[in-house]
Design a protein around this motif. Sequence first.
Motif, mmCIF file in Angstrom:
data_model
loop_
_atom_site.group_PDB
_atom_site.id
_atom_site.type_symbol
_atom_site.label_atom_id
_atom_site.label_comp_id
_atom_site.label_asym_id
_atom_site.label_seq_id
_atom_site.Cartn_x
_atom_site.Cartn_y
_atom_site.Cartn_z
ATOM 1 N N GLN A 30 -5.214 6.089 -3.750
ATOM 2 C CA GLN A 30 -4.554 6.647 -4.929
ATOM 3 C C GLN A 30 -4.014 5.522 -5.803
ATOM 4 O O GLN A 30 -3.261 4.669 -5.343
ATOM 5 N N THR A 55 2.002 9.072 -2.282
ATOM 6 C CA THR A 55 3.225 9.526 -2.953
ATOM 7 C C THR A 55 4.381 9.670 -1.977
ATOM 8 O O THR A 55 5.487 9.179 -2.225
ATOM 9 N N THR A 56 4.150 10.352 -0.839
ATOM 10 C CA THR A 56 5.242 10.540 0.115
ATOM 11 C C THR A 56 5.656 9.221 0.752
ATOM 12 O O THR A 56 6.837 8.954 0.942
ATOM 13 N N SER A 98 7.500 6.943 -1.883
ATOM 14 C CA SER A 98 8.811 7.500 -2.200
ATOM 15 C C SER A 98 9.819 7.192 -1.098
ATOM 16 O O SER A 98 10.972 6.839 -1.365
ATOM 17 N N LEU A 127 1.370 7.672 -9.239
ATOM 18 C CA LEU A 127 2.245 7.145 -8.194
ATOM 19 C C LEU A 127 3.702 7.274 -8.625
ATOM 20 O O LEU A 127 4.022 7.238 -9.812
ATOM 21 N N PRO A 128 4.598 7.404 -7.686
ATOM 22 C CA PRO A 128 6.014 7.504 -8.048
ATOM 23 C C PRO A 128 6.551 6.179 -8.574
ATOM 24 O O PRO A 128 6.078 5.094 -8.195
#
Length: 690
Positions: A64, A100-101, A104, A68-69
């Motif tokens: 990814q 993402t998780t 974060s 993205l955060p």
Amino acid sequence: MFAFSRAGPAYPANISCSPRIQKRRCKASEVGARAVEGLLPTHASALIAKREGALIGRQAAGPQKTGLPGSWQYQGCITEGVGKRVWKYQLISFDGNTATTCLSQCQNFGYQAAGLEYGSECWCGDVVEIAAAGSTVAPETDCNVRCSGDQSYLCGGGNRLSWYQWKGTTPLYVWNYPTGPAAGRYEMLIGGVCIPLLTTPGVNGKYTFVEKYGTGPPNSTGAYELDVTQISNPSLAWRTMHVKTDVFCSASITLPDKVGRQINIGGWSGTSTFGVRLYWPDGSPGVPGTNDWQENVNELSLQQGRWYPSAMVMTNGSILVVGGETGSNGPPVPTLEILPRPPGAGTVYCDWLQRTDPYNLYPFLAVLPSGGIFVAYYNEARILDERTFATIKTLPNAPGAVNNPGAGRTYPLEGTSMLLPQYAPYTAPLGILICGGSTIGAAIALDNCVSTTPESANPQWTLERMPSQRVISCMTALPDGTFLILNGAHQGAAGFGLATSPNLNAVLYDPSKPVNQRMSVMANTTIARMYHSEAILMQDGRVLVSGSDPQDGKNPQEYRVEVFIPPYLLQGRARPSFTIANKDWAYGASIPITVTLRNGGPARVSLLGAESSTHGNSMGQRTLFPAVSCGGTACTITSPPNVRVAPPGWYQLFLLDGPTPSTSTWVRIGGDPAGLGNWPNFPDFKKPGV
């Protein structure tokens, strides 16, 4: 700034698995957390890769790179380290791992590098660790395992990491690295006569040391007093005192009576756990005292024996005693009690102490300006009604490690805590700061501080990364409103032989700076200060550093006493000075003071509560900056307004000229509302009156 209501919701596998807390066995879903804690080999990851193997090679979008955060950017595919992992903090989710998780979670805990591996693993750390581990760039085709939480993307491969870096113009943390005088300095003060486990500054200008008695060195009397004006002559500097029972892992505070007696509560085993000991400080700098500790368990004792309790002066001047165990590693004492014992009163049962045993010892206590008593224990916190002791607010759990929300902050997972400064007119909610701690089981020391304002309508925790991992550390409030974090270890937990790798570095925490920019890496000591070390503020603005009783076969039991000299005493500025006649203040009073400023001012004053340091807990600590107005050298201090802003007791009064403090004078605020000067009414105790 990171606000937490709960840490790590995206990685439910990474929770504490402790029969003492969870009352159950570890489930298979917790394999990730246990691998991190060293209870399963880290390369059990190969089993996870096998499970995901059916997905290897199938077409996917790749790693990814968009959506993205924050300010994360994909950097490429790299190898694992040579003989070790690139990063130490691992999270595993068999069905929820995505970039993402993962990113974060790493971001929330201040890590600026992150990697995904085997599809199910998330790793957090720092960029510098990549080269240090011997990791190298790998072909993109090596990172070919689909993400367990989104199979349209790839999340690393077998021993290959899809890695990301935080690239924001605002970094997740900024640590300052002052040099020269700005870094402070350690100096040897004097050779010691004991291995203290608790130190307290006295209102007589001296410093009391208590150590194990009966379980300590055979020639120890258990108590000593240090007069720093006699440092050149150790036989005059140290006065031998005496206790009758073992004060090993007890609590101490300074009473609000008119002579500032010190009280020591609890102890090691048997009758010592019921012990209540009193010392009336006498003499003065350069003039020996004659008073000694007074104790008779048959006349005065706790209702329940307590090992590792905490104590606090309440708003009514009585003494609150909280928690502990019955003795050495014994059952919990999940109650609190009051001294002097009110007629007919018993102890108050606290289910939260029962439930979190044994990770709640030496809880952190504070009177709140809006009313109520704050208590932090294990990874929990709550506010108690100051009369009934019923819970009136429960805070969210404090975040722990990035991969283990079950990490704790009080003994034996021992962090250290301070109350943040209060400034006139005292309208802001009181801040609580807790730094360091450890995890249950493998005892992975924490590398963060957390803070909160419990009086807020919806209190949350703010997390700030520290420059290194810390456990069994100490923290001391300084007169300029900053805090010195020192002592302890990089790894382990509290207890004999349970911590490794001494942390020789001091850190200065400045709450006036922006969040995540508050820590400065200061000077190093050469002396390991491990389990049973202490740090207290001296009247001249230095920090008295003592103790260490690791019993680990590597680091010595430490008798030497050091001082840390903060930067404000090393800048070549002349100290301010003051004279004051009124040293017994009522609330809201106007207190005249005559000042001499040598650096241009303006004049500020600070009040620092009398503290007793043990096991990362500075009982009695409080920092206030009252209002002050001046006309020439004549100034007026407005004393704190009430018992909740400044509980009754003794405070060191400092005058500040810029950052430079004067030497302090002890003042008493709020008198002795509980009449402790007439207590205890037994023949073996000397009473000063009220």
